[in-house]
Scaffold this motif. Structure first.
Motif, PDB file in Angstrom:
ATOM      1  N   VAL A 493       0.854  -1.189   0.000  1.00  0.00           N
ATOM      2  CA  VAL A 493       0.000   0.000   0.000  1.00  0.00           C
ATOM      3  C   VAL A 493       0.890   1.240   0.000  1.00  0.00           C
ATOM      4  O   VAL A 493       1.835   1.346   0.787  1.00  0.00           O
ATOM      5  CB  VAL A 493      -0.910   0.017   1.248  1.00  0.00           C
ATOM      6  N   TYR A 558      -1.695   3.137  -9.637  1.00  0.00           N
ATOM      7  CA  TYR A 558      -3.099   2.710  -9.575  1.00  0.00           C
ATOM      8  C   TYR A 558      -3.424   1.773 -10.735  1.00  0.00           C
ATOM      9  O   TYR A 558      -4.061   0.726 -10.544  1.00  0.00           O
ATOM     10  CB  TYR A 558      -4.004   3.942  -9.610  1.00  0.00           C
ATOM     11  N   PRO A 563      -2.374  -0.623  -4.378  1.00  0.00           N
ATOM     12  CA  PRO A 563      -3.325   0.155  -3.574  1.00  0.00           C
ATOM     13  C   PRO A 563      -2.771   1.536  -3.204  1.00  0.00           C
ATOM     14  O   PRO A 563      -1.633   1.659  -2.741  1.00  0.00           O
ATOM     15  CB  PRO A 563      -3.518  -0.703  -2.317  1.00  0.00           C
ATOM     16  N   VAL A 565      -3.641   5.035  -0.937  1.00  0.00           N
ATOM     17  CA  VAL A 565      -4.461   5.649   0.108  1.00  0.00           C
ATOM     18  C   VAL A 565      -4.044   7.116   0.232  1.00  0.00           C
ATOM     19  O   VAL A 565      -2.864   7.449   0.175  1.00  0.00           O
ATOM     20  CB  VAL A 565      -4.322   4.916   1.453  1.00  0.00           C
ATOM     21  N   GLN A 593     -12.341   7.308  -8.408  1.00  0.00           N
ATOM     22  CA  GLN A 593     -11.145   6.604  -7.951  1.00  0.00           C
ATOM     23  C   GLN A 593     -10.422   7.397  -6.867  1.00  0.00           C
ATOM     24  O   GLN A 593      -9.945   6.831  -5.880  1.00  0.00           O
ATOM     25  CB  GLN A 593     -10.213   6.343  -9.136  1.00  0.00           C
ATOM     26  N   GLN A 596     -12.234   7.065  -3.611  1.00  0.00           N
ATOM     27  CA  GLN A 596     -12.034   5.743  -3.013  1.00  0.00           C
ATOM     28  C   GLN A 596     -10.719   5.669  -2.238  1.00  0.00           C
ATOM     29  O   GLN A 596     -10.634   4.966  -1.228  1.00  0.00           O
ATOM     30  CB  GLN A 596     -12.083   4.669  -4.102  1.00  0.00           C
ATOM     31  N   THR A 597      -9.691   6.417  -2.672  1.00  0.00           N
ATOM     32  CA  THR A 597      -8.421   6.394  -1.942  1.00  0.00           C
ATOM     33  C   THR A 597      -8.561   6.997  -0.549  1.00  0.00           C
ATOM     34  O   THR A 597      -7.757   6.691   0.346  1.00  0.00           O
ATOM     35  CB  THR A 597      -7.315   7.157  -2.693  1.00  0.00           C
ATOM     36  N   ASN A 601     -10.614   2.440   0.205  1.00  0.00           N
ATOM     37  CA  ASN A 601      -9.244   1.929   0.084  1.00  0.00           C
ATOM     38  C   ASN A 601      -8.482   2.104   1.393  1.00  0.00           C
ATOM     39  O   ASN A 601      -7.705   1.245   1.799  1.00  0.00           O
ATOM     40  CB  ASN A 601      -8.495   2.649  -1.042  1.00  0.00           C
ATOM     41  N   ARG A 604      -9.664  -0.498   3.856  1.00  0.00           N
ATOM     42  CA  ARG A 604      -9.097  -1.808   3.535  1.00  0.00           C
ATOM     43  C   ARG A 604      -7.645  -1.891   3.987  1.00  0.00           C
ATOM     44  O   ARG A 604      -7.200  -2.933   4.508  1.00  0.00           O
ATOM     45  CB  ARG A 604      -9.185  -2.057   2.029  1.00  0.00           C
ATOM     46  N   ALA A 605      -6.886  -0.827   3.793  1.00  0.00           N
ATOM     47  CA  ALA A 605      -5.473  -0.840   4.171  1.00  0.00           C
ATOM     48  C   ALA A 605      -5.295  -1.050   5.668  1.00  0.00           C
ATOM     49  O   ALA A 605      -4.279  -1.598   6.106  1.00  0.00           O
ATOM     50  CB  ALA A 605      -4.804   0.468   3.744  1.00  0.00           C
ATOM     51  N   ASP A 609     -12.388  -2.448   6.637  1.00  0.00           N
ATOM     52  CA  ASP A 609     -13.415  -2.230   5.618  1.00  0.00           C
ATOM     53  C   ASP A 609     -14.715  -2.957   5.925  1.00  0.00           C
ATOM     54  O   ASP A 609     -15.756  -2.631   5.340  1.00  0.00           O
ATOM     55  CB  ASP A 609     -12.907  -2.644   4.234  1.00  0.00           C
TER      56      ASP A 609
END
Length: 668
Positions: A493, A558, A563, A565, A593, A596-597, A601, A604-605, A609
């Motif tokens: 990440v 990307y 990933p 962030v 997109q 989402q970062t 995202n 999730r990192a 999530d």
């Protein structure tokens, strides 16, 4: 040095005598960052019948980079200011060149860089350059004492300061009690400073915020042994001030979290599935998302508090994945910008724990804080005092962070390769991930191969890449392909912090409102700080092709499935996240997109999530209402109308007020 006074004798000394004891001819103060000694400040005093002139040398080395300035401050023998001249660096990325001359005609002749002006001097005013040198703050304090301790003093070249005596601290020094008087200053930097004097009024210590937004600790050299005690006291006093100031936020919030909220009529951005839900209803209950869907499919329950969002956009609460929560004001500033979760990537241990506790227990206002515990090694670029030079030290530090609720470990630049492996092994054994800088003796592939799960700052990805003659990065050759393939294979990440590089490499003569349209709304100390941040125009021009490659590199990463962030590494409080996303879109990401970062995202990192990062049933009730459509124009993300964190509603204007922002100028 005179021996420290005992408590009874100190209390018997009249206030006037304490405040007016003649200064020493010379004094040295030790400078610290993250409690690590990094430099010193020394003044030499020359007395004449007309003036007392302080020649000050201030210098420290921050992570291998020297930061130095010189200052001359002249007062009358009675302490009335005559002139100030200060020139040099205030941080690795900012400079100062100010002169103030106060004439007998009541006029102040002021030069700030190349701008010159003459104006009437306010009746009660003092020339101060900012956080440095500390000698200037001490002379300001003496002036305030000598003029009846007014509620406010005007500062020159600009601004105002509020000073108040906040009590005393008794410390053990040389096996005897030492009584120090504690003062709070507000207005020289963003937020509060703590300053201590002895009973003769001499400066003992100052804990402030430097020009990079980091804590800086100044301590008179004879009292060097008191540093841990003063840092500990500062953490407690800081939290007390935090609670007192943020307690006012009880009126800025709703009286209590509303049992049931209905956000109706807006377009919901579904970051999980990359789609819009127009004319939607979002139901929030008990700090969780209850239902989400088209208005026709989600009836509004009786008794719900309705928040109308017609014509507006509803986003999940935003995440800043590279924060340094250094002071109370960051909390409301983040909420005002729609940021409901931050990852703190390195801070003073006791202070960060106290801040998180204050927010989580409702005694303060701010986003959720996910803590990454800093570990460095000994070396010329060491940061802080949490050092691991052996595997055993590495294991001990990781276990300490785990026991105190940290979510990650953050490695810094001087950690040795074998210690990186030890840190990662122990962290993974305990269920923690590892992020950070790539240490100086390693490449990004070596760091990741040693166990690093994530990397802070894009420059570590840049290092192995080839460049064109103009300095721009080559992103399509076999070298880049190998780097991208390696990072993808390891699911590494990346937290790019593009905005902080833009700020560091900008021309300091360019209009700063091009990158921060809300600049005029910033507290005055931040305006003075950021306007000088950057490089001289000729140097900045040379760096343009190189820095322009950074957003394109984010796009390349990307596109290769790595990933990303969004993180800021501070910058403009709160709103730098908006700039980070604007730069991602500039590099080629779609607005979806980019969003989402800073939402799913990021969650999730952090392996969160399943309960955060999107507006899905059962997840945290964190959302932002935007007055515009950031999917059409990412810059609209700055137009925050309302913020909800854990079902609690926050008004951005009220949060900005708590953070000392102005509502008189600049766009939202």
């Amino acid at each position: 040095m005179r021996p420290p006074l005992l408590l009874a004798a100190a209390l018997a000394l009249p206030l006037a005598a304490r405040a007016q004891t003649a200064p020493a001819d010379t004094a040295t103060f030790l400078l610290h960052k993250f409690a690590q000694r990094i430099g010193k400040e020394t003044y030499r005093l020359t007395r004449t019948p007309q003036a007392c002139t302080y020649d000050v040398a201030f210098r420290f080395v921050d992570r291998g980079s020297p930061v130095a300035l010189t200052a001359q401050i002249a007062t009358t023998p009675a302490g009335e200011p005559l002139r100030l001249a200060v020139k040099g660096q205030t941080s690795r990325f900012s400079s100062i060149n100010d002169t103030v001359r106060l004439g007998a005609d009541g006029q102040a002749r002021i030069r700030v860089d190349d701008a010159v002006r003459t104006e009437p001097r306010p009746a009660l005013s003092f020339p101060v350059a900012g956080y440095a040198p500390g000698t200037g703050q001490w002379l300001l304090l003496r002036y305030w004492q000598q003029h009846g301790r007014p509620a406010r003093l005007a500062l020159l070249p600009g601004g105002t300061v509020r000073i108040r005596e906040d009590g005393t601290d008794t410390l053990q020094f040389q096996s005897r009690p030492l009584l120090l008087r504690r003062y709070v200053l507000k207005g020289l930097v963003w937020g509060n400073e703590l300053l201590w004097t002895d009973q003769q009024g001499r400066l003992v210590g100052l804990i402030t915020i430097d020009a990079e937004g980091d804590k800086l600790e100044l301590l008179a050299q004879p009292y060097a042994a008191l540093l841990p005690a003063l840092v500990g006291r500062a953490a407690r006093h800081g939290m007390r001030l935090f609670r007192a100031e943020m307690g006012a936020a009880a009126t800025a919030k709703t009286a209590a979290p509303v049992p049931l909220l209905a956000v109706v009529g807006g377009t919901v951005v579904d970051v999980m599935r990359g789609r819009r839900i127009p004319q939607a209803t979002v139901l929030l209950q008990g700090g969780k998302v209850l239902r989400v869907g088209p208005a026709a499919a989600v009836p509004i329950p009786k008794g719900a508090r309705v928040l109308h969002a017609e014509g507006q956009t509803v986003l999940p609460g935003l995440w800043d994945m590279h924060a340094h929560f250094q002071q109370a004001e960051w909390g409301p500033a983040y909420l005002a910008a729609g940021v409901t979760t931050v990852r703190d990537c390195g801070n003073e241990f006791a202070y960060l724990n106290a801040v998180q506790r204050a927010i989580d227990t409702g005694q303060g206002v701010g986003p959720r804080i996910l803590k990454a515990g800093l570990i460095d090694g000994s070396g010329p670029r060491t940061l802080g005092i949490e050092l691991a030079n052996t595997p055993a030290e590495a294991v001990r530090l990781v276990q300490r962070y785990k026991a105190n609720g940290f979510a990650q470990i953050k490695l810094y630049s001087s950690v040795k390769p074998e210690i990186v492996r030890a840190v990662c092994a122990e962290a993974h054994r305990l269920g923690l991930t590892v992020t950070g800088h790539i240490p100086d003796e390693m490449t990004i592939t070596q760091g990741v191969a040693a166990g690093m799960d994530q990397v802070n700052h894009l420059n570590y990805v840049v290092r192995p890449l080839r460049r064109n003659a103009d300095g721009s990065l080559i992103l399509t050759d076999t070298t880049a392909a190998r780097v991208f393939a390696f990072l993808k294979a390891h699911r590494t990440v990346i937290d790019p912090t593009v905005g902080v590089f833009e700020l560091a490499y900008r021309s300091n003569k360019d209009d700063i409102m091009a990158i921060e349209p809300g600049y005029l709304r910033l507290p005055q100390p931040l305006q003075a700080l950021y306007v000088n941040m950057g490089q001289e125009p000729a140097d900045a021009a040379k760096a343009v092709p190189y820095i322009a490659s950074y957003p394109r590199l984010v796009k390349a990463l990307y596109d290769h499935g790595i990933p990303i962030v969004a993180g800021t590494d501070m910058g403009f409080p709160g709103t730098s996240l908006a700039r980070e996303l604007e730069l991602y879109v500039q590099g080629g990401l779609t607005p979806m997109q980019a969003l989402q970062t800073a939402t799913i995202n990021a969650a999730r990192a952090m392996n969160l999530d399943a309960r955060a990062g999107s507006l899905d049933v059962g997840k945290q009730a964190d959302l932002v209402i935007i007055d515009g459509d950031p999917l059409a124009n990412i810059r609209a993300i700055r137009q925050v109308r309302l913020v909800v964190k854990a079902g609690q509603v926050y008004e951005p204007a009220q949060m900005r007020q708590l953070a000392d922002y102005s509502e008189l100028a600049g766009p939202r």
